[in-house]
Design a protein around this motif. Sequence first.
Motif, PDB file in Angstrom:
ATOM      1  N   UNK A   1       0.834  -1.205   0.000  1.00 52.09           N
ATOM      2  CA  UNK A   1       0.000   0.000   0.000  1.00 52.09           C
ATOM      3  C   UNK A   1       0.870   1.257   0.000  1.00 52.09           C
ATOM      4  N   UNK A   2       1.876   1.278   0.870  1.00 55.73           N
ATOM      5  CA  UNK A   2       2.748   2.457   0.987  1.00 55.73           C
ATOM      6  C   UNK A   2       3.514   2.708  -0.302  1.00 55.73           C
ATOM      7  N   UNK A   3       3.983   1.637  -0.936  1.00 58.15           N
ATOM      8  CA  UNK A   3       4.702   1.769  -2.210  1.00 58.15           C
ATOM      9  C   UNK A   3       3.807   2.407  -3.269  1.00 58.15           C
ATOM     10  N   UNK A   4       2.559   1.957  -3.335  1.00 52.34           N
ATOM     11  CA  UNK A   4       1.630   2.518  -4.316  1.00 52.34           C
ATOM     12  C   UNK A   4       1.341   3.989  -4.025  1.00 52.34           C
ATOM     13  N   UNK A   5       1.204   4.333  -2.769  1.00 53.04           N
ATOM     14  CA  UNK A   5       0.975   5.738  -2.417  1.00 53.04           C
ATOM     15  C   UNK A   5       2.130   6.613  -2.905  1.00 53.04           C
ATOM     16  N   UNK A   6       3.358   6.160  -2.687  1.00 49.52           N
ATOM     17  CA  UNK A   6       4.532   6.925  -3.111  1.00 49.52           C
ATOM     18  C   UNK A   6       4.569   7.043  -4.636  1.00 49.52           C
ATOM     19  N   UNK A   7       4.253   5.942  -5.332  1.00 48.32           N
ATOM     20  CA  UNK A   7       4.229   5.961  -6.808  1.00 48.32           C
ATOM     21  C   UNK A   7       3.169   6.937  -7.323  1.00 48.32           C
ATOM     22  N   UNK A   8       1.976   6.894  -6.743  1.00 40.67           N
ATOM     23  CA  UNK A   8       0.901   7.781  -7.185  1.00 40.67           C
ATOM     24  C   UNK A   8       1.213   9.242  -6.883  1.00 40.67           C
TER      25      UNK A   8
ATOM     26  N   UNK B   1       5.056  14.717 -10.885  1.00 42.06           N
ATOM     27  CA  UNK B   1       5.685  14.810 -12.203  1.00 42.06           C
ATOM     28  C   UNK B   1       4.743  15.447 -13.228  1.00 42.06           C
ATOM     29  N   UNK B   2       3.491  14.959 -13.274  1.00 43.39           N
ATOM     30  CA  UNK B   2       2.522  15.469 -14.258  1.00 43.39           C
ATOM     31  C   UNK B   2       2.203  16.934 -13.991  1.00 43.39           C
ATOM     32  N   UNK B   3       2.092  17.301 -12.713  1.00 40.21           N
ATOM     33  CA  UNK B   3       1.806  18.693 -12.359  1.00 40.21           C
ATOM     34  C   UNK B   3       2.932  19.621 -12.801  1.00 40.21           C
ATOM     35  N   UNK B   4       4.189  19.171 -12.646  1.00 42.55           N
ATOM     36  CA  UNK B   4       5.326  20.008 -13.053  1.00 42.55           C
ATOM     37  C   UNK B   4       5.484  20.034 -14.567  1.00 42.55           C
ATOM     38  N   UNK B   5       4.931  19.011 -15.266  1.00 42.78           N
ATOM     39  CA  UNK B   5       4.965  19.001 -16.739  1.00 42.78           C
ATOM     40  C   UNK B   5       3.911  19.949 -17.315  1.00 42.78           C
ATOM     41  N   UNK B   6       2.750  19.985 -16.669  1.00 41.27           N
ATOM     42  CA  UNK B   6       1.597  20.657 -17.264  1.00 41.27           C
ATOM     43  C   UNK B   6       1.282  22.007 -16.628  1.00 41.27           C
ATOM     44  N   UNK B   7       2.025  22.355 -15.597  1.00 40.85           N
ATOM     45  CA  UNK B   7       1.848  23.676 -15.014  1.00 40.85           C
ATOM     46  C   UNK B   7       0.772  23.728 -13.935  1.00 40.85           C
ATOM     47  N   UNK B   8       0.831  24.777 -13.132  1.00 39.13           N
ATOM     48  CA  UNK B   8      -0.080  24.934 -11.998  1.00 39.13           C
ATOM     49  C   UNK B   8      -1.541  25.024 -12.446  1.00 39.13           C
ATOM     50  N   UNK B   9      -1.784  25.687 -13.578  1.00 42.09           N
ATOM     51  CA  UNK B   9      -3.155  25.938 -14.034  1.00 42.09           C
ATOM     52  C   UNK B   9      -3.860  24.688 -14.555  1.00 42.09           C
TER      53      UNK B   9
ATOM     54  N   UNK C   1       5.286  13.010   4.316  1.00 42.11           N
ATOM     55  CA  UNK C   1       6.581  13.672   4.109  1.00 42.11           C
ATOM     56  C   UNK C   1       6.910  13.761   2.622  1.00 42.11           C
ATOM     57  N   UNK C   2       6.671  12.676   1.885  1.00 39.60           N
ATOM     58  CA  UNK C   2       6.937  12.664   0.440  1.00 39.60           C
ATOM     59  C   UNK C   2       6.077  13.708  -0.274  1.00 39.60           C
ATOM     60  N   UNK C   3       4.796  13.774   0.082  1.00 41.82           N
ATOM     61  CA  UNK C   3       3.888  14.732  -0.560  1.00 41.82           C
ATOM     62  C   UNK C   3       4.281  16.173  -0.237  1.00 41.82           C
ATOM     63  N   UNK C   4       4.665  16.437   1.019  1.00 42.19           N
ATOM     64  CA  UNK C   4       5.094  17.790   1.415  1.00 42.19           C
ATOM     65  C   UNK C   4       6.324  18.213   0.622  1.00 42.19           C
ATOM     66  N   UNK C   5       7.284  17.307   0.467  1.00 44.03           N
ATOM     67  CA  UNK C   5       8.499  17.604  -0.303  1.00 44.03           C
ATOM     68  C   UNK C   5       8.147  17.894  -1.758  1.00 44.03           C
ATOM     69  N   UNK C   6       7.264  17.086  -2.335  1.00 45.31           N
ATOM     70  CA  UNK C   6       6.860  17.278  -3.735  1.00 45.31           C
ATOM     71  C   UNK C   6       6.165  18.620  -3.928  1.00 45.31           C
ATOM     72  N   UNK C   7       5.274  18.957  -2.997  1.00 41.25           N
ATOM     73  CA  UNK C   7       4.573  20.250  -3.087  1.00 41.25           C
ATOM     74  C   UNK C   7       5.559  21.412  -2.970  1.00 41.25           C
ATOM     75  N   UNK C   8       6.513  21.273  -2.051  1.00 46.76           N
ATOM     76  CA  UNK C   8       7.508  22.331  -1.848  1.00 46.76           C
ATOM     77  C   UNK C   8       8.340  22.545  -3.115  1.00 46.76           C
ATOM     78  N   UNK C   9       8.778  21.446  -3.740  1.00 44.14           N
ATOM     79  CA  UNK C   9       9.589  21.538  -4.964  1.00 44.14           C
ATOM     80  C   UNK C   9       8.774  22.172  -6.095  1.00 44.14           C
ATOM     81  N   UNK C  10       7.527  21.743  -6.238  1.00 45.54           N
ATOM     82  CA  UNK C  10       6.693  22.280  -7.320  1.00 45.54           C
ATOM     83  C   UNK C  10       6.406  23.766  -7.150  1.00 45.54           C
TER      84      UNK C  10
END
Length: 314
Positions: A81-88, A94-102, A134-143
């Motif tokens: 379950x945890x692995x899938x959460x990290x993958x999703x 990745x998709x958000x940073x490819x396609x922009x905030x809007x 923690x993974x989601x917070x880091x991803x949001x911060x980077x984006x």
Amino acid sequence: MSNFFNNRIINNGISDFDDEIKAEYFKYLNIYIFLFVVQNFILGIFDWYYGFYGFTVYLLCLSFFMFYVLSKKFKFLKNVKTTFYVVFSFTIFYVSSCRGFHSGITLYYIPLLLSIPFIYNISESKIDILIIVAVIVIELAVNFYTDHLLFYDSDFTLEIQEDFFITSLVSSVIWILITIYFINRKQDLLLVYYNIQKDSQKKIEKLNESSISYNDLNDLILLAESNASAFFVKFKEKAPCFIDKLKSDYPQLVQTEIEICVYIRLNFKTKDIARFTNSSVRSIESKKYRIRRKMNLTSEDINIFIISRNLRDL
């Protein structure tokens, strides 16, 4: 078709659980995963319409893989379950940073986080949940630091972003509503489980009043907890009729199943039995389920049924 849906999706893997409440929860989990697969499939088709074939292939592969996982018992494992959460979450990042905030892709984090109380047992999975958050917070911060331009695709025009924002918003809201529904179903099951456990404990206390002496019972419990080889010898000495009558009434029970019945009779929980026998919790649950079937029990609690067999007067 309906039989395939019931056997391969809704009821897949639940026969291993002797606890009806837990089996019902895993039915909900199977349906939830299936709906997630359907959502990914639809989003893949939407990407194909806009010509983003690479991501369409990724989503469709992810959908088919999730459908495969749905038919396997390892989907219940916490690490899976945890692995899938990290993958999703990384997919959203990745998709958000490819396609922009809007494009509104970041909105998918909301149902992802909201699903945690349904997917996990909070008290037993604190570290896993902490890792996911923690993974989601880091991803949001980077984006937000890179203004969602880390992997920006120049072909993704503002007009397409606006179209995708509507899709992301609608899809996220639908998934939030679905998640809230399943969280409520889980809460209902937990309430039923709590009431059953409370009632069972009262019955067990009453039944134990007429069993062997406190000192003998305490000696047996201490031997079981220390995993001593003398445990079953001592049990047969203190309660000789219990095992004999069990074998007489249910000759189809094998030795390991009789041993499980002995542990149940002493009111040990599934986790304790797993520890004493060097087995997994799932393995013990499977054995308890087989015992239920051999005893032809339908709705009756196996713990109450076995504990009701007096240790002395058989």
